[in-house]
Motif scaffolding. Sequence first.
Motif: not given
Lengths: 416, 416
Positions: B84-92, B184-200
């Motif tokens: 909720e913090s991510a969505i309410v802060s990013l979305v107007e 999924s985090l810690g049990g499956n691959p995740f690369y925030a920068d390489e995958w171009g993630i803006d918010a996780v």
Amino acid sequence: MSSSVRPEPAAYAQIDPPPRLLMGPGPINADPRVLRAMSAQLIGQYDPAMTGYMNEVMDLYRGVFKTSNEATLLIDGTSRAGIESAIVSLVEPGDKVLVPIFGRFGHLLKEIAERAGADVVVVEKDWGQVFTFEELRRALAQHRPKLLALVQGDTSTTMNQPLEGVGQLCAEYDALFYTDVTASLGGNPFYADEWGIDAVTAGLQKCLAGPSGSAPISLSDRAVEVIRSRRHVESGIDDGSAPRGERIRSNYFDLAMILDYWGPQRLNHHTEATSMLYCARECARILLTEGVENSIERHRLHGAAMAAGAAGLRLRFFGDQAHRMNNVLAVHIPEGVNGEAVRTGLLQDYGIEIGTSFGPLHGVVWRIGTMGYNARKDAVMTTLAALEQVLRASGAPVTAGGGVGAAAEIYQEAAA
Amino acid sequence: MSSSVRPEPAAYAQIDPPPRLLMGPGPINADPRVLRAMSAQLIGQYDPAMTGYMNEVMDLYRGVFKTSNEATLLIDGTSRAGIESAIVSLVEPGDKVLVPIFGRFGHLLKEIAERAGADVVVVEKDWGQVFTFEELRRALAQHRPKLLALVQGDTSTTMNQPLEGVGQLCAEYDALFYTDVTASLGGNPFYADEWGIDAVTAGLQKCLAGPSGSAPISLSDRAVEVIRSRRHVESGIDDGSAPRGERIRSNYFDLAMILDYWGPQRLNHHTEATSMLYCARECARILLTEGVENSIERHRLHGAAMAAGAAGLRLRFFGDQAHRMNNVLAVHIPEGVNGEAVRTGLLQDYGIEIGTSFGPLHGVVWRIGTMGYNARKDAVMTTLAALEQVLRASGAPVTAGGGVGAAAEIYQEAAA
């Protein structure tokens, strides 16, 4: 924010905080029993043992809040999360909310209500004062709000707003009455039902002797009715007979959903913060085992001893002492003394933390707490002994033994 | 809710949850080291030791998320609070948000975005499937959203949505890319920068081996810029030069304020949930000490052993196995078997919890987790041994030793 290169994980040592005696406005040291309760292993969210603990938590907090409200539960977040859940669930955009402000937390209630879309009107008192019953009556009569949102204890000023009779006043003017008692609960009288409270929120990190991170809340039947009218059925199955308020703007703080989760239906909402639930349960269990009245009396005694000791160190009180919380005291920083240097000296040489202040009191007063696990004679005497030394070193005119001597007198009187 | 008369406090015993092996979709048993970290004593919110721990937490989660984002911190609440913090802060209000839905948590993102006032468009997949890259491209091209909100692992279906390349796709269509990786985090691959993630956003109660109650979050510079443009200066002191988005609707979830609190300015926001911060720090410290890649490989191994064992018990898999999370498996409840009776038998006779399911899968599949502290050989073998007995007692056609035997083969292969 640090942008340093990450060291090897081994560079991050096991958690090992320095020993501190936290004598500020909170957080304070947690009761070791509370910390031990948190180290209990997890169980599933719908395990019969877990739902049993949830029911016990509801019942324990009814005892703490002095209420028979069925809707008594925890919000998973800090005390501020409890505040926002109450306001965003009770207030629809355009609703008029009256916020009497006598410190920092009044401003917080105002801001949260504004963000919820409310039409907020405020009345203000100078910091260090509280509202009279007549002032509250006049404000209610003039503004006719849907909700009166009024803090009980505001740590920013140490003031304790009298709430007795205010619920009846609100009923007269057809307003809901919400109060936040985070700072005062367990250390000062509070009676949710007797005082006609519709919604009350709290935290664990003050007189309840726990860490921040779980917010007990209790709602009257009238408040529950308002909230349930805003329940929008997820499945789309809805017979249309219920009144419909505007949908609550938050999912996380949607008390209609959270009531269904804590209620017999046990509709899934969030994944319970199990360790914090264990913690909140232990805080209430300890408080009720001592007895709420005994806890209040303990806070009164140690608060009085600290105040006498501060006076014995020639420190001047801030604010209306007749309306001060038992558990926190504000004293003026003596002329010519560097307030931050004193705080740093106490922390570095004695491991004792006292509080700085916000807003108009920043640099003007220190705030000294005697609450929860630290509302104890040894904590008061140690703090006064150390404070005397640091004040003397900073050039303040202190009488040798003046602080601990005055506090000891209070303890002797109480023992007599 | 219970409306019983409150018993004497002494009736509430010390917290003592029954021993459980939690092999459902989470929460799972916490690593004992995490529980011990939570029992450390509190320190003040602005104690140098505390701000030091905050900086370490930021750095540790950069390692966990695989990012150099400065804006990497904790939200005080459950994983849903992070969302909720991510969505309410990013979305107007009025912003277009695209939510591809392939399970229950997609519906949650949609609902939270709707409540934030967004213009939400969805694309949906049948439960048990994930979106192809081309499907995501088409949806982005058609709808041109401001934000793509897409879950990585959705425990409701056990599916793991491929995210590689999606960030680059979003950049092409000028959309922000937000993902929740709680499951999924810690049990499956995740690369925030390489995958171009803006918010996780994430939680602790899955592969990170902690309790629910703290939500790690990381924001790209682009996301921070959007959020800061919605920062409304409290003091009223504002030079007017900054761009002005609509004020964030929540105080608790206002990432602009929370960034100022975790940043070098340390502007006061909430009272930190210190014990949960200790907890989150320990979860990350343990994960980075093992190594993220090693942890993923461990989850892959024990997930494969559990799946082989389930097949050895003649249980049929649900969903696209090529896109299943390593840490949770859904299997069909065999024809004629009472799914809830099996779960109850496992819990009551063996102290083992496996998961039921929601929505279209309710009564259709069980969900079996192998995650965090419970991604271990003994936990897998014990669960399979017990499951065989309970399945047999419930009339399912099981081969004696078929589950543990098949799992043992996986372990032997891995050891070879």
